[in-house]
Design an enzyme around this catalytic site. Structure first.
Site, mmCIF file in Angstrom:
data_model
loop_
_atom_site.group_PDB
_atom_site.id
_atom_site.type_symbol
_atom_site.label_atom_id
_atom_site.label_comp_id
_atom_site.label_asym_id
_atom_site.label_seq_id
_atom_site.Cartn_x
_atom_site.Cartn_y
_atom_site.Cartn_z
ATOM 1 N N ASN A 1 -1.746 1.782 5.779
ATOM 2 C CA ASN A 1 -1.104 0.783 5.495
ATOM 3 C C ASN A 1 -0.590 0.054 6.298
ATOM 4 O O ASN A 1 -0.187 0.428 7.420
ATOM 5 C CB ASN A 1 0.330 1.182 4.613
ATOM 6 C CG ASN A 1 1.181 0.131 4.329
ATOM 7 O OD1 ASN A 1 0.777 -1.109 4.066
ATOM 8 N ND2 ASN A 1 2.563 0.430 4.211
ATOM 9 N N GLY A 2 -0.780 -1.512 6.339
ATOM 10 C CA GLY A 2 -0.732 -2.118 7.619
ATOM 11 C C GLY A 2 -1.725 -3.198 7.888
ATOM 12 O O GLY A 2 -2.821 -3.239 7.173
ATOM 13 N N LYS B 1 6.089 -4.745 -4.303
ATOM 14 C CA LYS B 1 7.228 -4.355 -4.228
ATOM 15 C C LYS B 1 7.988 -4.697 -2.978
ATOM 16 O O LYS B 1 9.161 -5.096 -2.615
ATOM 17 C CB LYS B 1 7.765 -3.256 -4.668
ATOM 18 C CG LYS B 1 9.278 -2.798 -4.753
ATOM 19 C CD LYS B 1 9.633 -3.602 -6.019
ATOM 20 C CE LYS B 1 11.401 -3.460 -5.984
ATOM 21 N NZ LYS B 1 11.895 -4.614 -6.515
ATOM 22 N N HIS C 1 14.717 -37.331 -7.947
ATOM 23 C CA HIS C 1 13.769 -37.475 -7.016
ATOM 24 C C HIS C 1 12.242 -36.969 -7.083
ATOM 25 O O HIS C 1 11.558 -36.587 -6.069
ATOM 26 C CB HIS C 1 14.357 -37.110 -5.719
ATOM 27 C CG HIS C 1 15.871 -37.691 -5.456
ATOM 28 N ND1 HIS C 1 15.958 -39.126 -5.171
ATOM 29 C CD2 HIS C 1 17.059 -37.325 -5.838
ATOM 30 C CE1 HIS C 1 17.377 -39.308 -5.288
ATOM 31 N NE2 HIS C 1 17.997 -38.384 -5.498
ATOM 32 N N LYS D 1 11.388 -15.317 -11.195
ATOM 33 C CA LYS D 1 11.369 -14.436 -12.163
ATOM 34 C C LYS D 1 10.317 -14.692 -13.071
ATOM 35 O O LYS D 1 9.386 -14.143 -13.401
ATOM 36 C CB LYS D 1 12.518 -13.820 -12.903
ATOM 37 C CG LYS D 1 13.744 -13.398 -12.315
ATOM 38 C CD LYS D 1 13.282 -12.013 -12.120
ATOM 39 C CE LYS D 1 12.626 -11.759 -10.582
ATOM 40 N NZ LYS D 1 13.290 -11.857 -9.294
ATOM 41 N N CYS E 1 0.908 -1.078 0.076
ATOM 42 C CA CYS E 1 -0.064 -0.140 0.016
ATOM 43 C C CYS E 1 0.894 1.228 -0.027
ATOM 44 O O CYS E 1 1.811 1.284 0.756
ATOM 45 C CB CYS E 1 -0.869 -0.070 1.241
ATOM 46 S SG CYS E 1 -2.216 -1.286 1.394
ATOM 47 N N GLU F 1 15.848 -18.498 -8.775
ATOM 48 C CA GLU F 1 15.616 -17.103 -9.087
ATOM 49 C C GLU F 1 15.085 -16.845 -10.491
ATOM 50 O O GLU F 1 14.196 -16.197 -10.803
ATOM 51 C CB GLU F 1 17.157 -16.425 -8.830
ATOM 52 C CG GLU F 1 16.815 -14.735 -9.380
ATOM 53 C CD GLU F 1 15.723 -14.054 -8.577
ATOM 54 O OE1 GLU F 1 15.315 -14.502 -7.585
ATOM 55 O OE2 GLU F 1 15.390 -12.841 -9.066
ATOM 56 N N TRP G 1 -2.930 -2.392 -1.674
ATOM 57 C CA TRP G 1 -2.780 -4.094 -1.916
ATOM 58 C C TRP G 1 -3.541 -4.733 -0.651
ATOM 59 O O TRP G 1 -3.351 -4.523 0.344
ATOM 60 C CB TRP G 1 -1.350 -4.233 -1.699
ATOM 61 C CG TRP G 1 -0.818 -5.687 -2.236
ATOM 62 C CD1 TRP G 1 -0.414 -6.285 -3.396
ATOM 63 C CD2 TRP G 1 -0.777 -6.794 -1.197
ATOM 64 N NE1 TRP G 1 -0.104 -7.402 -3.250
ATOM 65 C CE2 TRP G 1 -0.524 -7.890 -1.854
ATOM 66 C CE3 TRP G 1 -1.173 -7.030 0.148
ATOM 67 C CZ2 TRP G 1 -0.376 -9.262 -1.298
ATOM 68 C CZ3 TRP G 1 -1.106 -8.279 0.720
ATOM 69 C CH2 TRP G 1 -0.717 -9.460 -0.076
ATOM 70 N N GLU H 1 6.719 -15.023 -11.502
ATOM 71 C CA GLU H 1 6.227 -13.769 -10.938
ATOM 72 C C GLU H 1 5.532 -12.955 -11.995
ATOM 73 O O GLU H 1 4.498 -12.075 -11.802
ATOM 74 C CB GLU H 1 7.303 -12.642 -10.396
ATOM 75 C CG GLU H 1 7.841 -13.219 -9.106
ATOM 76 C CD GLU H 1 9.008 -12.192 -8.522
ATOM 77 O OE1 GLU H 1 8.846 -11.549 -7.637
ATOM 78 O OE2 GLU H 1 9.817 -12.081 -9.206
ATOM 79 N N ARG I 1 3.815 -0.354 -4.959
ATOM 80 C CA ARG I 1 3.495 -1.030 -3.433
ATOM 81 C C ARG I 1 2.138 -1.512 -3.430
ATOM 82 O O ARG I 1 1.854 -2.204 -2.307
ATOM 83 C CB ARG I 1 3.804 0.234 -2.611
ATOM 84 C CG ARG I 1 4.797 0.896 -2.282
ATOM 85 C CD ARG I 1 4.933 1.771 -1.457
ATOM 86 N NE ARG I 1 4.977 1.254 0.260
ATOM 87 C CZ ARG I 1 5.852 1.118 0.759
ATOM 88 N NH1 ARG I 1 7.314 1.600 0.127
ATOM 89 N NH2 ARG I 1 5.856 0.480 1.823
HETATM 90 C C1 G6P Z 1 8.688 -8.881 -2.527
HETATM 91 C C2 G6P Z 1 9.316 -8.538 -3.894
HETATM 92 C C3 G6P Z 1 10.529 -9.334 -4.195
HETATM 93 C C4 G6P Z 1 11.612 -9.472 -3.097
HETATM 94 C C5 G6P Z 1 10.794 -9.587 -1.664
HETATM 95 C C6 G6P Z 1 11.768 -9.315 -0.646
HETATM 96 O O1 G6P Z 1 8.203 -10.385 -2.680
HETATM 97 O O2 G6P Z 1 8.197 -8.515 -4.819
HETATM 98 O O3 G6P Z 1 11.056 -8.471 -5.250
HETATM 99 O O4 G6P Z 1 12.426 -9.933 -3.350
HETATM 100 O O5 G6P Z 1 9.715 -8.896 -1.365
HETATM 101 O O6 G6P Z 1 11.980 -7.852 -0.613
HETATM 102 P P1 G6P Z 1 13.167 -7.363 -0.023
HETATM 103 O O7 G6P Z 1 12.941 -5.775 -0.155
HETATM 104 O O8 G6P Z 1 13.145 -7.476 1.635
HETATM 105 O O9 G6P Z 1 14.541 -7.489 -0.595
#
Ligand code: G6P
Length: 611
Positions: free
Chosen positions: A100-101, A606, A507, A488, A2, A484, A74, A491, A27
């Site tokens: 937010n929260g 984010k 396995h 990606k 948010c 990773e 969000w 996501e 956000r």
């Molecule tokens: C969210 C973001 C990711 C990020 C993760 C951890 O899921 O979408 O891109 O890796 O948070 O965030 P940070 O800011 O702690 O690296």
């Protein structure tokens, strides 16, 4: 999660708030709204959908006023809808609040307030807070700011919030507990933001609010106090962000810009820290704690998401190069399982935003137990950066795309520098150290070369865009890269993808392999190469379509694989910095071709500031 923005000053608030929300959209982006204090009362527009749609609605209405708040949501409690969008108003409609929260005791508050006759118009936890403030104000007859303060003492949970009132056109209230909030200090005008993005174009001077603090802002000045009513004098910090860094700079998406920026973000990350001529690494933020780190019994690295993948690479690096035991934990697991940490242990957390709720909770838990806590953080001045004992900034510049790219490579680079610093004069000979440092210094140029593969990856994306599943395999340093790469892809393109240590394929995942299963194999010429070629054979024997990533000049995989991507050779421990880049580009192009919203993937945010 948010985005919150607030403004009080002499400019018209409407456009300023909308522009701020657009900068904060990473956000959260399921609904948005603004409340502006106009001459004849509060003017509120809020609706489901993106900020762009809100901007159109607000543009037509043209709200006049120089004080207001805005929110991009969000969803946590209550699905995205016009009613659940913020701001939320009290029944009389004379004050508005954005939040937010999570208000954890909202159900109890709601029941109590309903019994008193309050009618709820949304499913949000936030509305309970609005009515609570209203109730306290009515019961006590106190001014709004005091009613807010007292109401907050009854709240359990997290909040970053901002409030404006129709009755006082010179009052903006903001408060924080667990969700970040910044006050921007201008001349005769002030700004509130849940991070610096909406503030940079207006002011560089900021005050970071801490948990349990609130600020009462008027055009003539502001006052910060704790929610226990203790007045505070806060330091004003200087923002280092550059406006250009938070704009797309000609790229179609922030994600692509950030992928392409990696040669320079890595140069920035290493600037002033490594000297190849002198064979030295200087990490200013760690000088004081270096001995403690070198003699640590164990380093625990806690993080979430992509940062957790970087942590895994760090584990391999620190253990191999510096021979110090490392354990990697999901921050969310670490905090709730009564971890065994004590004397001789060091907690290192990795976070791009410096605000991730679980990572921050891990920091606080470890500090409570008296353990040294270090941060590897990108956002200067963020809560984690402020609450850790020492640390290293990434200096990668702001990352806006929700899918992390340049932060990952900068995190791995910082971890490489830490590993080498810890190994210096101990577990690596001078010659080995020098060679490793040279390899690290060469990385930005090699990343530039890898980025020239963009066209090849775009063509491959044409072929694989319709796949429903993907498997990513890697070993050693490239096992975290497989994780990773899979993250990606899922996501941003919503294709189901899994990353596995290549040998584990037998396995379980091997059961999934058929001609419809693309398998990306990280087959670099390190000590696991021969083993991984066997894994490729196993996939090919089951008609899986293999995309191999290997070293320049290696033609040995051409007959076995559908596609071979070749990247420059570097030291094994640095290979994730090069191997991850084609995977970022492949995901990006597939997502674009599938028509996905790359910078704002569905359901993601984010910065995850709620648990
Ligand atoms: C969210 C973001 C990711 C990020 C993760 C951890 O899921 O979408 O891109 O890796 O948070 O965030 P940070 O800011 O702690 O690296």
């Amino acid at each position: 999660m948010c985005g919150i923005v607030g403004y009080i000053g002499y400019q018209q608030a409407q456009d300023l708030l909308i522009a701020g929300l657009q900068r904060l959209e990473y956000r959260g982006y399921d609904s948005a709204g603004v409340a502006i204090v106009a001459e004849d009362g509060l003017r509120v527009r809020k609706q489901k959908g993106k900020v762009r749609e809100l901007a159109e609605a607000v543009g037509e209405a043209s709200l006049v006023g120089t004080l207001g708040i805005g929110h991009t949501r969000w969803a946590t409690h209550g699905f995205p809808s016009d009613d659940n969008a913020h701001p939320h108003l009290n029944a009389a409609g004379d004050f508005a609040l954005v939040h937010n929260g999570i208000i954890e005791n909202y159900a109890a508050l709601r029941e109590r307030l309903q019994q008193k006759g309050y009618r709820f118009r949304s499913q949000t936890d936030t509305e309970a807070l609005v009515h609570l403030i209203d109730d306290v104000r009515k019961a006590t007859g106190l001014p709004l700011e005091e009613a807010v303060r007292q109401a907050l003492t009854q709240v359990v949970g997290t909040y970053g919030l901002a409030i404006v009132s129709a009755e006082d056109p010179d009052l903006l209230i903001a408060a924080r507990n667990g969700s970040p909030l910044i006050l921007g200090v201008g001349e005769g005008e002030y700004f509130i933001g849940s991070d610096a993005a909406p503030l940079v174009e207006h002011t560089r001077q900021v005050v970071y609010l801490n948990d349990g603090e609130m600020v009462v802002v008027r055009r003539g000045g502001y006052e910060v106090k704790t929610t226990d009513n203790v007045r505070l004098t806060k330091e004003i910090h200087q923002l280092e962000w550059d406006l250009g860094e938070i704009e797309k700079g000609g790229y179609e998406h922030f994600m692509l810009k950030e992928i392409m920026e990696q040669p320079t973000s890595l140069e920035d990350c290493m600037r002033g820290r490594i000297s190849v001529e002198n064979d030295t690494i200087k990490l200013g933020g760690l000088i004081e704690v270096l001995d403690q780190l070198r003699t640590a019994r164990r380093i625990i690295i806690a993080a979430c998401g992509t940062s957790w993948h970087a942590a895994l690479v760090g584990e391999y690096m620190i253990e191999e190069l510096a021979r110090i035991p490392v354990e990697v934990e999901y921050a969310s697991e670490f905090r709730y399982r009564n971890p065994i940490i004590g004397e001789g242990d060091v907690l290192m957390v990795i976070s791009q935003s410096g605000e991730t709720a679980d990572t921050l909770a891990a920091v606080r838990e470890a500090r409570r137990r008296g353990v040294l806590v270090l941060g590897v953080v990108n956002t200067v001045g963020s809560t984690i950066a402020r609450e850790t004992d020492a640390g290293v900034y990434l200096h990668a510049g702001p990352e806006i795309g929700v899918a992390s790219t340049k932060a990952f490579t900068a995190q791995v680079t910082v971890l490489a520098m830490i590993a080498l610093k810890l190994a210096e004069g101990r577990t690596l000979s001078d010659a080995e150290h020098r060679e490793a440092l040279r390899a690290l210094a060469a990385i930005p140029e090699q990343v530039r070369q890898v980025l020239t593969l963009d066209d090849q990856l775009r063509q491959m994306a044409q072929v694989y865009r319709y796949a429903s599943n993907f498997l990513y395999l890697g070993r050693g340093y490239n096992f975290p890269v497989a994780l990773e790469g899979a993250l990606k892809l899922k996501e941003i393109s919503y294709i189901h993808a899994e990353g596995y240590p290549a040998a584990e394929m037998k396995h379980g995942p091997i059961a999934l392999i058929d001609q419809f299963m693309p398998v990306v194999v990280l087959a670099l010429k390190d000590n696991t190469y021969d083993k991984i070629v066997s894994n490729i054979e196993e996939v090919a024997a089951r008609q899986g379509s293999v995309i191999a990533l290997t070293d320049e000049g290696n033609g040995a995989l051409d007959d076995l694989c559908e596609y071979v991507i070749r990247i420059p050779t570097t030291a094994a421990f640095l290979s994730p910095l090069l191997s991850v880049i084609p995977l970022q580009l492949l995901s990006y192009h597939i997502a674009v071709m599938r028509g996905c919203h790359v910078d704002q993937p569905r359901n993601l945010a984010k910065s995850v500031t709620v648990e």
